[in-house]
Write an enzyme that holds these catalytic residues in place. Structure first.
Site, short mmCIF file in Angstrom:
data_model
loop_
_atom_site.label_atom_id
_atom_site.label_comp_id
_atom_site.label_asym_id
_atom_site.label_seq_id
_atom_site.Cartn_x
_atom_site.Cartn_y
_atom_site.Cartn_z
N HIS A 1 0.98 -1.16 -0.11
CA HIS A 1 0.16 0.05 -0.17
C HIS A 1 1.18 1.26 -0.24
CE1 HIS A 1 -2.84 2.95 1.09
NE2 HIS A 1 -3.84 2.07 1.13
N ARG B 1 -6.63 10.37 0.15
CA ARG B 1 -6.59 10.75 -1.00
C ARG B 1 -8.03 10.96 -1.68
NH1 ARG B 1 -3.33 6.49 -3.15
NH2 ARG B 1 -3.56 5.69 -1.00
#
Ligand SMILES: Cc1cc2nc3c(=O)[nH]c(=O)nc-3n(C[C@H](O)[C@H](O)[C@H](O)COP(=O)(O)OP(=O)(O)OC[C@H]3O[C@@H](n4cnc5c(N)ncnc54)[C@H](O)[C@@H]3O)c2cc1C
Length: 606
Positions: free
Chosen positions: A235, A255
């Site tokens: 990740h 995000r």
């Protein structure tokens, strides 16, 4: 040797989302169900899931559909996914989410009261049903409440160390209580593995202590095949500082809510490298990217929401080329939305409460005012037990697998949110078909083989029996394995390093064969760690050998010596199985031809 015996029609090993959902479905089919977990019920790794559950409910954007979810999943997986699983998953996920709501899950809502959905990497439309950034907690709580009322027998704090077989079929499992160290024997007519991931094979990981690849190893030693083990997802955003919290996840939701990645020069470096496969779907300026995160349907996604494999590699590039943050990461900044939005601080705290607290408590950073420092962390394994797409049964009769320990749906890279929906969709299927297997079987399983039980018990107690002068404790070996996997089988791999890794695994395995535990069987974490070691070594070997075999770069698997995709590898999966002599065999398995109607869906959504 003494042990307690329990008997169930269906035995589910693992009480995360996949195991709970499988247990509920098997129980609803009218068979008796036992559910086993290493920790307390409700504490499985799924509880840590943050961002949400991917399902094409089309609540926020009515253009979404199962077809687009299917196409996104296949593109994300770089087309080596099991296309039938991806199809079933995309079609059935909306029903599984609505069902969860009917069972009491309280999702965030749209202004008109429907389940709210958020943007996530690789998903064309806002698709993740969520509860702030604590979706896993709500999922587990709901399934647990529902499951309890179905009369499932739960065996908590119990570790399974071996599957028991009668010829070609599985007939039970053998394990021990973690608290008291007493043995337990489970007779079962079908077994569902739902033991989660392998993240603890690496030094930097977002995974809980439970993720030691037990189900992968149990299945492998019982004769099942493992598939796609080279595809380990790093990740892009884990915490990098302070050292004690390194690897803890920073959800992609940051995000999705408008957070941006910048390097030490303040540059949004994600705009510098947009892969061809995603160019038409990606914003080419900051303004458009921002509008996308705020729900502007004419805007394209910002490059921070490209797939995880790509974002992780871009971050590594920035760090390696000297543009990283002070503690070896890059900056993730959501505080900047204050320039575009009134009450931004309140908005961040409401949408990302866990992230706010995580950084405040662990790093003394107020994310509403300051950027976070982030870097890649081992997060998820796309590889796992090879199972049939419809039924989730492995190549061992009566042995099923679902959730992160099974392979197929994600191909070379998983899209965020597709795990929680996978647990619900394929977990349900595993429970349904395991119960069906029990009800329809013509031959009842034979008796449990006492020799297998004795051998498992002997192996389990061996760490106590080694003389004090020989061998070593488990933690040093575990640490050396994690360091080695991080360095040699990490984000960028080469043949030379992978071969070194194979050699290291042999040496570490030799040390693990002499691992010892002091004290006695009660409350003994050193003994548990000694037993976990052999699972970690098995999955590490499977990852390394599969990574050697795939001589190309695809999705999460990046080979520095073969940096491009190779079409011939786009047509195969890599399979690992245990040979008669005990060695690990690696082979290539052709992917079946995709039906024309699914091909068309992919073409229409390119
Ligand atoms: C921090 C974080 C956030 C995430 N956020 C998301 C997200 O927002 N959306 C998404 O889709 N995915 C997310 N993921 C991924 C997702 O949470 C996992 O892939 C998923 O929860 C795995 O579920 P599972 O049911 O397969 O296994 P787990 O939840 O890992 O459960 C495994 C179970 O097996 C038991 N077990 C293991 N070994 C044994 C053994 N030998 N004997 C007995 N029991 C055993 C364990 O005790 C446990 O009960 C996230 C992951 C992390 C780390």
């Amino acid at each position: 040797m003494t042990y307690q015996t329990h008997e169930h029609d269906v035995l589910v090993i693992g009480a995360g989302g996949a195991g709970l959902r499988a247990a509920i479905e098997a129980s609803a089919a009218g068979v008796s169900v036992g559910l086993i977990c290493k920790s307390l019920l409700g504490k499985a790794h799924t509880v840590m899931a943050e961002g949400g559950i991917a399902a094409a409910l089309a609540n926020v954007d009515e253009r979404d559909s199962w077809k687009i979810h299917f196409a996104d999943t296949m593109r994300g997986g770089q087309y080596v996914n099991n296309w039938r699983m991806a199809e079933l998953h995309a079609k059935e996920a909306p029903d599984r989410v609505r069902e969860l709501e009917a069972w009491g899950a309280v999702f965030d809502r749209t202004p008109d009261g429907r389940i709210l959905q958020r943007n996530f990497g690789g998903h064309k439309y806002p698709r993740l049903a969520h509860v702030g950034d604590r979706t896993g907690l709500e999922l587990i709580r709901t399934l647990q409440d529902h499951g309890i009322h179905r009369g499932i027998d739960v065996h908590m704090e119990c570790t399974i160390v071996a599957l028991l077989k009668d010829g070609a079929r599985v007939v039970g499992a053998f394990g021990y209580e973690r608290e008291r160290g007493r043995f337990k024997l489970f007779r079962a007519r079908a077994v569902v593995l739902a033991t989660g991931g392998i993240g603890r094979a690496y030094r930097i990981s977002s995974n809980s202590w439970e993720s030691t690849g037990d189900g992968h190893a149990l299945a492998y030693h019982a004769g099942a095949e493992l598939m796609d083990m080279e595809f380990v997802q790093f990740h892009p955003t884990g915490m990098v500082w302070p050292p004690g919290v390194q690897g803890i996840l920073v959800t992609e939701g940051v995000r999705g809510e408008g957070g941006v990645l910048v390097n030490s020069a303040g540059r949004r470096f994600m705009f510098d490298d947009i892969p061809e496969l995603y160019r038409t779907q990606t914003a080419d300026n900051e303004e458009e990217g921002w509008r996308y995160t705020q729900g502007d349907r004419s805007a394209r996604r910002p490059p921070e929401l490209l797939t995880r494999d790509h974002v992780a590699r871009c971050i590594v590039r920035e760090i390696k080329e000297g543009r990283g943050s002070p503690h070896g990461g890059v900056f993730l900044d959501i505080s900047g939305i204050g320039k575009r939005m009134a009450n931004a601080a309140e908005h961040i705290k409401r949408k990302l409460p866990s992230m706010y607290h995580q950084f405040k408590e662990l790093a003394d950073i107020d994310i509403t005012r300051e950027p976070m420092e982030v870097g890649p962390t081992t997060h998820y394994v796309m590889g796992g037990v090879r199972v049939d797409a419809e039924t989730q049964m492995s190549s061992v009769l009566g042995l099923f697998a679902a959730g992160e320990c099974a392979a197929g749906i994600n191909g070379a890279n998983r899209l965020g949110g597709n795990s929680l929906s996978d647990l619900l969709v394929l977990g349900k299927r595993a429970g349904e078909f395991a119960a069906g297997f029990v009800r329809n079987e013509r031959h009842h399983p034979g008796p449990i083989d006492a020799g297998q039980v004795e051998a498992a018990a002997r192996r389990t107690l061996e760490p106590f029996e080694r003389d004090r002068s020989e061998g070593e404790g488990p933690y040093r070996i575990q640490h050396d394995l994690q360091e080695m996997m991080q360095d040699l089988v990490g984000i960028v791999r080469t043949e030379r390093e992978l071969l070194r890794a194979v050699g290291s695994i042999e040496q570490l395995s030799a040390r693990a064969r002499r691992v010892k535990a002091s004290g006695h069987r009660e409350y003994n974490p050193g003994w548990h760690a000694a037993l976990d070691l052999s699972n970690l070594l098995t999955v590490s070997e499977a990852i390394t050998r599969s990574a050697l075999e795939r001589k190309e770069s695809r999705g999460a698997h990046f080979r520095g010596d073969y940096p491009s995709k190779d079409a011939q590898f786009g047509r195969i999966n890599i399979i690992v199985r245990k040979d008669k002599d005990g060695s690990m065999q690696v082979s290539r398995q052709p992917i079946p031809e995709m039906p024309a109607e699914l091909k068309q869906i992919i073409q229409e959504n390119e």
